[in-house]
Enzyme design. Structure first.
Site, mmCIF file in Angstrom:
data_model
loop_
_atom_site.group_PDB
_atom_site.id
_atom_site.type_symbol
_atom_site.label_atom_id
_atom_site.label_comp_id
_atom_site.label_asym_id
_atom_site.label_seq_id
_atom_site.Cartn_x
_atom_site.Cartn_y
_atom_site.Cartn_z
ATOM 1 N N SER A 211 0.838 -1.189 0.000
ATOM 2 C CA SER A 211 0.000 0.000 0.000
ATOM 3 C C SER A 211 0.880 1.249 0.000
ATOM 4 C CB SER A 211 -0.954 -0.061 1.199
ATOM 5 O OG SER A 211 -2.035 0.815 1.061
ATOM 6 N N ASP B 280 -9.439 -6.332 -4.627
ATOM 7 C CA ASP B 280 -9.019 -5.204 -3.796
ATOM 8 C C ASP B 280 -10.036 -4.074 -3.930
ATOM 9 O OD1 ASP B 280 -7.772 -2.994 -2.600
ATOM 10 O OD2 ASP B 280 -5.777 -3.615 -3.254
ATOM 11 N N HIS C 34 -7.184 -6.192 -0.363
ATOM 12 C CA HIS C 34 -6.073 -5.276 -0.110
ATOM 13 C C HIS C 34 -5.022 -5.886 0.818
ATOM 14 C CE1 HIS C 34 -4.271 -1.386 -0.555
ATOM 15 N NE2 HIS C 34 -4.220 -1.190 0.743
#
Length: 279
Positions: free
Chosen positions: A122, A227, A255
């Protein structure tokens, strides 16, 4: 970025088992005492880069526990203003990813690692991309997932949709509230949303587009096809603009795919990194 409920189920099992026994400490880097945890004794050093307002303890339990300790030396860290690397309070100037990249690289140098690989999730994926572009002689290989090089109007809607943490489940909030306290967590998350969405005002909404052509190390991009935070188009863009990069899609991945499917993820990462093992 917010994680699904399964993240916290996984963490509750593994954190008490593995992290308490990992060597840990603080290292003074660029004027800040950065907290880190280290496991394994292999020749190939890895730095784990956490997501938004994340830390070693919230983001990488299964990796510190299960990545091969004979092949790799694994370093988890809390970027400045996150987790146990406080003070200082976290802020989000326009160059906060570049700042994190420099801090992470300088931490590894201070710990005695001359060349190493990066695993970035991320926000940590963005940091890994920038570090690989800016410090090419130090970076062996990188694995990134859940990262994006630009922001679209659709992305802005996603971020605004998760701004209000009162709409998160109690299970999702719990690890961050335990780390920061409820009030501080709410303020930090709001500041992160503001800090990340500011990139939408840059040309092409660039977060790190300009860095991608400069990356010359082998790069693996992993993307969860379910995601809800980072659409597939971002992974495709990274693959197209990072020369020689590979894309691996996980059909059921969301995610937090490295936590939900930790065994599969770790195997993917190890196999890719092993190709670049330092002998």
């Amino acid at each position: 970025m917010p994680q699904s409920t399964s993240l916290f189920i996984c963490l509750s099992v593994c954190l008490s088992v593995c992290l308490s026994s990992s060597p840990s400490g603080r290292q003074r880097v660029n004027g800040v005492d950065l907290y880190y945890e280290q496991t394994g004794g292999g020749k190939h050093a890895l730095l784990l880069l956490p997501g938004a307002i994340g830390s070693t303890r919230t983001d990488f339990g299964p990796q510190l526990k299960s990545l091969n300790k004979e092949r790799f030396t694994v370093i988890g860290w809390d970027p400045r203003g996150y987790g146990r690397s406080r003070p200082p309070d976290r802020d989000f100037p326009l160059d906060f990813f570049e700042r994190d990249a420099k801090d992470g690289v300088d931490l590894m140098k201070a710990l005695g690692f001359g060349k190493f690989s990066l695993l970035g999730w991320s926000d940590g994926g963005v940091t890994a991309l920038i570090a690989a572009a800016r410090y090419p002689d130090l970076i062996n290989r990188i694995v990134v997932w859940g990262a994006n090089a630009f922001i679209t109007q659709h992305d802005l809607q996603i971020y605004e949709g998760v701004r209000d943490i009162s709409k998160w489940s109690a299970r999702m909030r719990q690890p961050f509230e335990e780390m920061y306290g409820a009030e501080t967590f709410a303020k930090m998350w709001g500041a992160w949303v503001d800090g990340f969405t500011q990139f939408a005002r840059r040309p092409e909404g660039s977060v790190c587009i300009e860095h991608l052509p400069l990356i010359r190390c082998p790069t693996l991009i992993i993307h969860g096809e379910k995601d809800p935070i980072v659409p597939n188009s971002h992974a495709q863009f990274l693959t197209k603009h990072i020369k020689g990069s590979r894309l691996h899609l996980m059909p059921e991945g969301k995610h937090n795919l490295h936590l939900r499917y930790a065994e599969e993820f770790n195997k993917l990462a190890e196999d890719f990194l092993e190709d670049g093992a330092i002998h």
